[in-house]
Design a protein around this motif. Structure first.
Motif, mmCIF file in Angstrom:
data_model
loop_
_atom_site.group_PDB
_atom_site.id
_atom_site.type_symbol
_atom_site.label_atom_id
_atom_site.label_comp_id
_atom_site.label_asym_id
_atom_site.label_seq_id
_atom_site.Cartn_x
_atom_site.Cartn_y
_atom_site.Cartn_z
ATOM 1 N N GLN A 245 -1.511 11.242 -17.324
ATOM 2 C CA GLN A 245 -0.136 11.754 -17.387
ATOM 3 C C GLN A 245 -0.030 12.932 -18.354
ATOM 4 O O GLN A 245 0.749 13.856 -18.145
ATOM 5 C CB GLN A 245 0.815 10.617 -17.807
ATOM 6 C CG GLN A 245 2.293 10.941 -17.684
ATOM 7 C CD GLN A 245 2.734 11.212 -16.250
ATOM 8 O OE1 GLN A 245 2.261 10.586 -15.311
ATOM 9 N NE2 GLN A 245 3.622 12.177 -16.075
ATOM 10 N N ARG B 298 -0.837 16.083 -16.476
ATOM 11 C CA ARG B 298 -0.033 16.384 -15.285
ATOM 12 C C ARG B 298 0.857 17.611 -15.500
ATOM 13 O O ARG B 298 1.426 17.799 -16.563
ATOM 14 C CB ARG B 298 0.808 15.164 -14.922
ATOM 15 C CG ARG B 298 1.535 15.299 -13.601
ATOM 16 C CD ARG B 298 1.820 13.958 -12.961
ATOM 17 N NE ARG B 298 0.619 13.442 -12.300
ATOM 18 C CZ ARG B 298 0.016 12.301 -12.625
ATOM 19 N NH1 ARG B 298 0.495 11.549 -13.587
ATOM 20 N NH2 ARG B 298 -1.050 11.917 -11.984
ATOM 21 N N ARG C 86 -5.788 4.448 -18.028
ATOM 22 C CA ARG C 86 -6.160 5.752 -17.471
ATOM 23 C C ARG C 86 -4.952 6.533 -16.952
ATOM 24 O O ARG C 86 -4.861 7.746 -17.148
ATOM 25 C CB ARG C 86 -7.183 5.569 -16.351
ATOM 26 C CG ARG C 86 -7.751 6.884 -15.856
ATOM 27 C CD ARG C 86 -8.855 6.700 -14.864
ATOM 28 N NE ARG C 86 -8.320 6.380 -13.550
ATOM 29 C CZ ARG C 86 -9.082 6.213 -12.468
ATOM 30 N NH1 ARG C 86 -10.394 6.291 -12.570
ATOM 31 N NH2 ARG C 86 -8.550 5.930 -11.295
ATOM 32 N N THR C 87 -4.021 5.835 -16.325
ATOM 33 C CA THR C 87 -2.831 6.499 -15.777
ATOM 34 C C THR C 87 -2.044 7.216 -16.870
ATOM 35 O O THR C 87 -1.607 8.354 -16.698
ATOM 36 C CB THR C 87 -1.921 5.480 -15.059
ATOM 37 O OG1 THR C 87 -2.693 4.814 -14.060
ATOM 38 C CG2 THR C 87 -0.729 6.149 -14.415
#
Length: 197
Positions: free
Chosen positions: A8, A11, A3-4
């Protein structure tokens, strides 16, 4: 991809949509809508308005200029004006922390995102001028922001803390020129606030 890593990809964007989430996560559009709704509830996304999102982390770090830029995206076309622009130009001592005011030719509307209010006041097309793009933000000139505020004020649709204004920083010739397009009621109100007009 975890998920990170997927987040990203979103972002740093001024905003993103469910279609962007579908692309970043590699999921179907209908699943992206569900994901957006869930992530708003979980505090991962901030919903700016319907199908306009920002990562909560980006929202927490957004600058004052970033908020003005977001306002331009929330209602197209629009430009930042009124006391918000006068605060930006340091014409007023009034500090605006949790709201941004803009002029728009289509409708008056308010969006509340993450505790910040974005207010759009409808101006007739004939009054929709006197702005330019500064640092990626459509904003009224300081004189036009003053006249926009006085216009709504003169019809009882806006309140101005006149004591907070430093009208000595305004170009009176430019104000007189702008006022030619506005009704007499606005001209009279501007004259009372700005004694040297």
């Amino acid at each position: 991809m975890n998920r990170t890593a997927k987040l990203q990809k979103l972002r740093g964007k001024p905003f993103f949509t469910a279609a962007d989430v579908a692309g970043a996560f590699g999921i179907k559009p209908e699943s992206a809508w569900v994901t957006c709704s869930r992530y708003v509830k979980d505090g991962i996304f901030v919903r700016l308005k319907n199908n306009f999102y920002l990562l909560a982390e980006d929202w927490r770090n957004v600058s004052r200029e970033g908020l003005l830029r977001i306002a331009n995206y929330l209602q197209v076309p629009s430009y930042v004006s009124f006391m918000t622009a006068l605060s930006y130009y340091e014409i007023t001592t009034q500090v605006q922390r949790d709201f941004v005011e803009s002029a728009a030719p289509r409708r008056s509307v308010r969006f509340n995102a993450g505790g910040t209010e974005f207010d759009f006041y409808k101006l007739d097309r004939r009054y929709y001028f006197g702005f330019e793009k500064k640092g990626g933000i459509f904003m009224a000139s300081k004189e036009k922001a003053f006249v926009d505020a006085v216009y709504l004020y003169s019809f009882g649709k806006y309140s101005i803390d006149t004591a907070s204004l430093d009208t000595g920083k305004l170009d009176k010739g430019k104000i007189r020129q702008i006022l030619k397009a506005f009704p007499g009621k606005t001209v009279d109100a501007a004259g009372k606030i700005c004694k040297t007009l």
